[in-house]
Design a protein around this motif. Structure first.
Motif, PDB file in Angstrom:
ATOM      1  N   VAL A 230      -0.795  -4.058  -5.710  1.00 54.34           N
ATOM      2  CA  VAL A 230      -0.126  -2.819  -5.284  1.00 54.34           C
ATOM      3  C   VAL A 230      -1.189  -1.720  -5.278  1.00 54.34           C
ATOM      4  O   VAL A 230      -1.778  -1.416  -6.327  1.00 54.34           O
ATOM      5  CB  VAL A 230       1.027  -2.445  -6.228  1.00 54.34           C
ATOM      6  CG1 VAL A 230       1.561  -1.051  -5.899  1.00 54.34           C
ATOM      7  CG2 VAL A 230       2.142  -3.476  -6.140  1.00 54.34           C
ATOM      8  N   VAL A 231      -1.452  -1.159  -4.106  1.00 51.02           N
ATOM      9  CA  VAL A 231      -2.519  -0.155  -3.981  1.00 51.02           C
ATOM     10  C   VAL A 231      -1.908   1.242  -4.016  1.00 51.02           C
ATOM     11  O   VAL A 231      -0.944   1.525  -3.302  1.00 51.02           O
ATOM     12  CB  VAL A 231      -3.283  -0.345  -2.646  1.00 51.02           C
ATOM     13  CG1 VAL A 231      -4.390   0.705  -2.510  1.00 51.02           C
ATOM     14  CG2 VAL A 231      -3.857  -1.752  -2.561  1.00 51.02           C
ATOM     15  N   ASP A 232      -2.511   2.094  -4.832  1.00 51.57           N
ATOM     16  CA  ASP A 232      -2.091   3.500  -4.894  1.00 51.57           C
ATOM     17  C   ASP A 232      -3.011   4.315  -3.989  1.00 51.57           C
ATOM     18  O   ASP A 232      -4.193   4.503  -4.288  1.00 51.57           O
ATOM     19  CB  ASP A 232      -2.205   3.997  -6.343  1.00 51.57           C
ATOM     20  CG  ASP A 232      -1.746   5.447  -6.488  1.00 51.57           C
ATOM     21  OD1 ASP A 232      -1.372   6.066  -5.478  1.00 51.57           O
ATOM     22  OD2 ASP A 232      -1.774   5.947  -7.635  1.00 51.57           O
ATOM     23  N   ALA A 233      -2.472   4.770  -2.855  1.00 52.95           N
ATOM     24  CA  ALA A 233      -3.251   5.607  -1.924  1.00 52.95           C
ATOM     25  C   ALA A 233      -2.492   6.909  -1.674  1.00 52.95           C
ATOM     26  O   ALA A 233      -2.393   7.382  -0.545  1.00 52.95           O
ATOM     27  CB  ALA A 233      -3.512   4.841  -0.629  1.00 52.95           C
ATOM     28  N   ARG A 234      -1.964   7.467  -2.769  1.00 56.29           N
ATOM     29  CA  ARG A 234      -1.090   8.649  -2.646  1.00 56.29           C
ATOM     30  C   ARG A 234      -1.838   9.965  -2.556  1.00 56.29           C
ATOM     31  O   ARG A 234      -1.222  11.024  -2.517  1.00 56.29           O
ATOM     32  CB  ARG A 234      -0.107   8.693  -3.820  1.00 56.29           C
ATOM     33  CG  ARG A 234       0.989   7.632  -3.719  1.00 56.29           C
ATOM     34  CD  ARG A 234       1.895   7.650  -4.934  1.00 56.29           C
ATOM     35  NE  ARG A 234       1.187   7.216  -6.141  1.00 56.29           N
ATOM     36  CZ  ARG A 234       1.726   7.194  -7.353  1.00 56.29           C
ATOM     37  NH1 ARG A 234       2.974   7.578  -7.530  1.00 56.29           N
ATOM     38  NH2 ARG A 234       1.025   6.771  -8.404  1.00 56.29           N
ATOM     39  N   GLY A 235      -3.188   9.912  -2.499  1.00 57.20           N
ATOM     40  CA  GLY A 235      -3.931  11.162  -2.358  1.00 57.20           C
ATOM     41  C   GLY A 235      -3.884  11.995  -3.623  1.00 57.20           C
ATOM     42  O   GLY A 235      -3.456  11.528  -4.686  1.00 57.20           O
ATOM     43  N   LEU A 236      -4.317  13.233  -3.498  1.00 52.72           N
ATOM     44  CA  LEU A 236      -4.453  14.100  -4.672  1.00 52.72           C
ATOM     45  C   LEU A 236      -3.635  15.361  -4.576  1.00 52.72           C
ATOM     46  O   LEU A 236      -3.652  16.169  -5.504  1.00 52.72           O
ATOM     47  CB  LEU A 236      -5.922  14.525  -4.817  1.00 52.72           C
ATOM     48  CG  LEU A 236      -6.896  13.502  -5.383  1.00 52.72           C
ATOM     49  CD1 LEU A 236      -8.298  14.095  -5.379  1.00 52.72           C
ATOM     50  CD2 LEU A 236      -6.487  13.098  -6.780  1.00 52.72           C
TER      51      LEU A 236
ATOM     52  N   ILE B 116       0.868  -1.187   0.000  1.00 45.55           N
ATOM     53  CA  ILE B 116       0.000   0.000   0.000  1.00 45.55           C
ATOM     54  C   ILE B 116       0.896   1.225   0.000  1.00 45.55           C
ATOM     55  O   ILE B 116       1.736   1.393   0.895  1.00 45.55           O
ATOM     56  CB  ILE B 116      -0.945  -0.020   1.221  1.00 45.55           C
ATOM     57  CG1 ILE B 116      -1.872  -1.242   1.102  1.00 45.55           C
ATOM     58  CG2 ILE B 116      -1.751   1.277   1.307  1.00 45.55           C
ATOM     59  CD1 ILE B 116      -2.737  -1.501   2.308  1.00 45.55           C
ATOM     60  N   VAL B 117       0.741   2.061  -1.009  1.00 46.11           N
ATOM     61  CA  VAL B 117       1.601   3.235  -1.152  1.00 46.11           C
ATOM     62  C   VAL B 117       0.805   4.466  -0.722  1.00 46.11           C
ATOM     63  O   VAL B 117      -0.169   4.848  -1.374  1.00 46.11           O
ATOM     64  CB  VAL B 117       2.109   3.376  -2.596  1.00 46.11           C
ATOM     65  CG1 VAL B 117       3.046   4.578  -2.707  1.00 46.11           C
ATOM     66  CG2 VAL B 117       2.829   2.104  -3.028  1.00 46.11           C
ATOM     67  N   GLY B 118       1.223   5.061   0.389  1.00 45.26           N
ATOM     68  CA  GLY B 118       0.515   6.221   0.944  1.00 45.26           C
ATOM     69  C   GLY B 118      -0.182   5.839   2.235  1.00 45.26           C
ATOM     70  O   GLY B 118      -0.957   4.879   2.266  1.00 45.26           O
ATOM     71  N   LEU B 119       0.132   6.564   3.316  1.00 47.30           N
ATOM     72  CA  LEU B 119      -0.475   6.261   4.624  1.00 47.30           C
ATOM     73  C   LEU B 119      -1.249   7.475   5.155  1.00 47.30           C
ATOM     74  O   LEU B 119      -1.126   7.864   6.309  1.00 47.30           O
ATOM     75  CB  LEU B 119       0.585   5.816   5.624  1.00 47.30           C
ATOM     76  CG  LEU B 119       1.084   4.377   5.441  1.00 47.30           C
ATOM     77  CD1 LEU B 119       2.260   4.076   6.374  1.00 47.30           C
ATOM     78  CD2 LEU B 119      -0.042   3.363   5.685  1.00 47.30           C
ATOM     79  N   GLY B 120      -2.032   8.086   4.274  1.00 48.78           N
ATOM     80  CA  GLY B 120      -3.043   9.039   4.738  1.00 48.78           C
ATOM     81  C   GLY B 120      -4.206   8.236   5.301  1.00 48.78           C
ATOM     82  O   GLY B 120      -4.089   7.012   5.490  1.00 48.78           O
ATOM     83  N   PRO B 121      -5.347   8.882   5.569  1.00 46.98           N
ATOM     84  CA  PRO B 121      -6.486   8.146   6.133  1.00 46.98           C
ATOM     85  C   PRO B 121      -6.867   6.917   5.309  1.00 46.98           C
ATOM     86  O   PRO B 121      -7.167   5.864   5.878  1.00 46.98           O
ATOM     87  CB  PRO B 121      -7.608   9.191   6.119  1.00 46.98           C
ATOM     88  CG  PRO B 121      -6.901  10.506   6.190  1.00 46.98           C
ATOM     89  CD  PRO B 121      -5.612  10.329   5.450  1.00 46.98           C
ATOM     90  N   ALA B 122      -6.817   7.024   3.975  1.00 50.11           N
ATOM     91  CA  ALA B 122      -7.250   5.894   3.145  1.00 50.11           C
ATOM     92  C   ALA B 122      -6.255   4.743   3.212  1.00 50.11           C
ATOM     93  O   ALA B 122      -6.622   3.600   3.510  1.00 50.11           O
ATOM     94  CB  ALA B 122      -7.437   6.365   1.705  1.00 50.11           C
ATOM     95  N   GLY B 123      -4.989   5.038   2.937  1.00 49.41           N
ATOM     96  CA  GLY B 123      -3.990   3.972   2.917  1.00 49.41           C
ATOM     97  C   GLY B 123      -3.825   3.343   4.281  1.00 49.41           C
ATOM     98  O   GLY B 123      -3.690   2.114   4.406  1.00 49.41           O
ATOM     99  N   ARG B 124      -3.864   4.172   5.326  1.00 47.49           N
ATOM    100  CA  ARG B 124      -3.672   3.631   6.673  1.00 47.49           C
ATOM    101  C   ARG B 124      -4.863   2.766   7.097  1.00 47.49           C
ATOM    102  O   ARG B 124      -4.693   1.705   7.706  1.00 47.49           O
ATOM    103  CB  ARG B 124      -3.441   4.776   7.672  1.00 47.49           C
ATOM    104  CG  ARG B 124      -3.041   4.247   9.031  1.00 47.49           C
ATOM    105  CD  ARG B 124      -2.323   5.287   9.852  1.00 47.49           C
ATOM    106  NE  ARG B 124      -2.073   4.734  11.180  1.00 47.49           N
ATOM    107  CZ  ARG B 124      -0.928   4.812  11.821  1.00 47.49           C
ATOM    108  NH1 ARG B 124       0.100   5.416  11.282  1.00 47.49           N
ATOM    109  NH2 ARG B 124      -0.790   4.277  13.022  1.00 47.49           N
ATOM    110  N   ALA B 125      -6.079   3.227   6.760  1.00 41.86           N
ATOM    111  CA  ALA B 125      -7.262   2.412   7.090  1.00 41.86           C
ATOM    112  C   ALA B 125      -7.180   1.073   6.372  1.00 41.86           C
ATOM    113  O   ALA B 125      -7.442   0.012   6.966  1.00 41.86           O
ATOM    114  CB  ALA B 125      -8.540   3.159   6.693  1.00 41.86           C
ATOM    115  N   LEU B 126      -6.798   1.105   5.112  1.00 39.72           N
ATOM    116  CA  LEU B 126      -6.736  -0.150   4.352  1.00 39.72           C
ATOM    117  C   LEU B 126      -5.610  -1.050   4.868  1.00 39.72           C
ATOM    118  O   LEU B 126      -5.814  -2.261   5.034  1.00 39.72           O
ATOM    119  CB  LEU B 126      -6.549   0.163   2.854  1.00 39.72           C
ATOM    120  CG  LEU B 126      -6.588  -1.045   1.931  1.00 39.72           C
ATOM    121  CD1 LEU B 126      -7.909  -1.812   2.064  1.00 39.72           C
ATOM    122  CD2 LEU B 126      -6.377  -0.622   0.474  1.00 39.72           C
TER     123      LEU B 126
END
Ligand SMILES: Cc1cc2nc3c(=O)[nH]c(=O)nc-3n(C[C@H](O)[C@H](O)[C@H](O)COP(=O)(O)OP(=O)(O)OC[C@H]3O[C@@H](n4cnc5c(N)ncnc54)[C@H](O)[C@@H]3O)c2cc1C
Length: 384
Positions: A130-136, A12-22
């Protein structure tokens, strides 16, 4: 931490709210998870809110900073919304999404492919998903939301709240009462005033959507003028929150995107945190089956609902500034279950259509024509 020796089930790439929750829910589901973020433990500072009925039952009680049982809106008249609204304690939410068992790599990803990630230091990690959770953040050329807020003691906020637990949207333009400041004729902004805890309140002047959105400096001037006109006494050393983010991705999101970069945020409100929490379990289950993220995240109906929501954003952008409070007056006159259908239901075309039709029926004649034109794509800005 260095890259793991064995291939994980998911990166999981990105640990904002979305990546961290996932990442958290994948680990709870027993998957082996690698998470990549340049600053994995940097405390979240943004104030995140959500409707209480949107949250999955597993969200930790300590992650909730405050609840307004019936937030108010002011669109020419005050109305209480019988729908509890929660404001997260963002650092506590972050901690509650525990990453124990997750292999965290404090690095920036350079390149993402379907089954591998290349990190900035040249190392590579492979995984079935591979999950892209890098936000916008950093994306340009799309409508944005902007806001300027300050955090004050509850007693200090009282003259702004005027007896309400929270203003979800206060469209009065009492910032124009100021005799010392003049304002642009840009779109009107609204006051978002919510409790953060038992003793702190966020007072935030917000431009919901604009292309360009109202400048943060203008919102700051409006906020101080508005608070002055209500008799709020400030010390000058209040903690400040600045909001500026794109409302949807530019172009087509990756099939393995999750969170704001996937387009799952509501484009007419910018909200995505509750959806990212809610959809984490179904997405973790899809990952466990080796499926792509989009299989879980975009079930039947959801892409059409997103297209309808984008038309809602087009209508907001096309309306002349004076019509915005009228539009929200019509929206909040809907029964609360219809409001929920538009704001929170990601999959039901019928529910979304019923909410949009309900707003349309309640609009005054000229506003209705403008909204109709924007909704069918004859007016307004291009939404990609
Ligand atoms: C101040 C503010 C207030 C908001 N309030 C609300 C609200 O009340 N309710 C709501 O629902 N939404 C709100 N939003 C909007 C939105 O929900 C948030 O922006 C939310 O943070 C999106 O979550 P995300 O995890 O998808 O993306 P982000 O929070 O942007 O997280 C992306 C993560 O990816 C990491 N990253 C980026 N590039 C790389 C890379 N190359 N390699 C590795 N990692 C990378 C970043 O470091 C970051 O940790 C708010 C936004 C802001 C800015």
């Amino acid at each position: 931490m260095a890259a793991p020796e064995a291939e994980p089930d998911v990166v999981i790439v990105g640990l904002g709210p979305a990546g961290r929750a996932l990442a958290h829910r994948c680990a709870v589901a027993g998957l082996t998870v690698v998470a990549v973020d340049p600053h994995p433990e940097q405390p979240w500072r943004s104030t995140y809110g959500a409707w209480a009925d949107e949250l999955p039952e597993w969200v930790a009680p300590e992650a909730i900073g405050a609840v307004a049982d019936a937030p108010a809106v002011q669109t020419g008249e005050a109305r209480l919304l019988p729908r509890p609204y929660v404001v997260f304690d963002s650092p506590a939410l972050q901690r509650s999404l525990s990453l124990s068992g997750v292999h965290v790599i404090a690095q920036r990803a350079a390149v993402l492919a379907q089954h591998r990630v290349l990190l900035r230091d040249g190392s590579e990690i492979s995984a079935p998903v591979v999950v892209d959770a890098r936000g916008l953040l950093g994306q340009a050329g799309v409508p944005e939301q902007t806001a300027y807020g300050i955090v004050v003691a509850t007693a200090t906020a009282a003259p702004a709240l005027q007896g309400q637990q929270a203003w979800f949207m206060d469209w009065r333009q009492d910032y124009r009462d100021s005799t010392t400041t003049s304002f642009s004729d840009g779109a009107p902004s609204f006051l978002y005033a919510v409790p953060l805890s038992a003793d702190r309140v966020l007072l935030e002047e917000t431009c919901l959507a604009g292309q360009p959105a109202t400048a943060v400096g203008e919102l700051k001037s409006r906020l101080y003028a508005r608070l002055q006109s209500r008799g709020v006494q400030l010390s000058g050393d209040e903690v400040v929150e600045i909001v500026r983010f794109p409302l949807h991705p530019r172009g087509k999101p990756s099939p393995d995107a999750y969170g704001a970069c996937s387009g799952m945020a509501h484009p007419a409100t910018g909200y995505s945190v509750a959806a990212a929490l809610t959809w984490a379990d179904a997405t973790a289950a899809a990952v466990a089956r080796g499926e792509r993220v989009c299989v879980a995240l975009w079930p039947r109906g959801s892409k059409t609902v997103r297209a309808m929501r984008l038309r809602g954003l087009a209508a907001l952008l096309a309306l002349p500034p004076a019509d915005l409070p009228r539009f929200f007056h019509a929206f909040f006159a809907l029964p609360v279950h219809r409001q929920r259908d538009f704001l929170s239901n990601r999959t039901s075309i019928a529910a979304t259509a019923a909410a949009m039709a309900g707003v349309f029926a309640r609009l005054p004649g000229r506003t209705r024509v403008r909204v109709a034109a924007a909704t069918v794509g004859l007016a307004g800005r291009t939404i990609r």
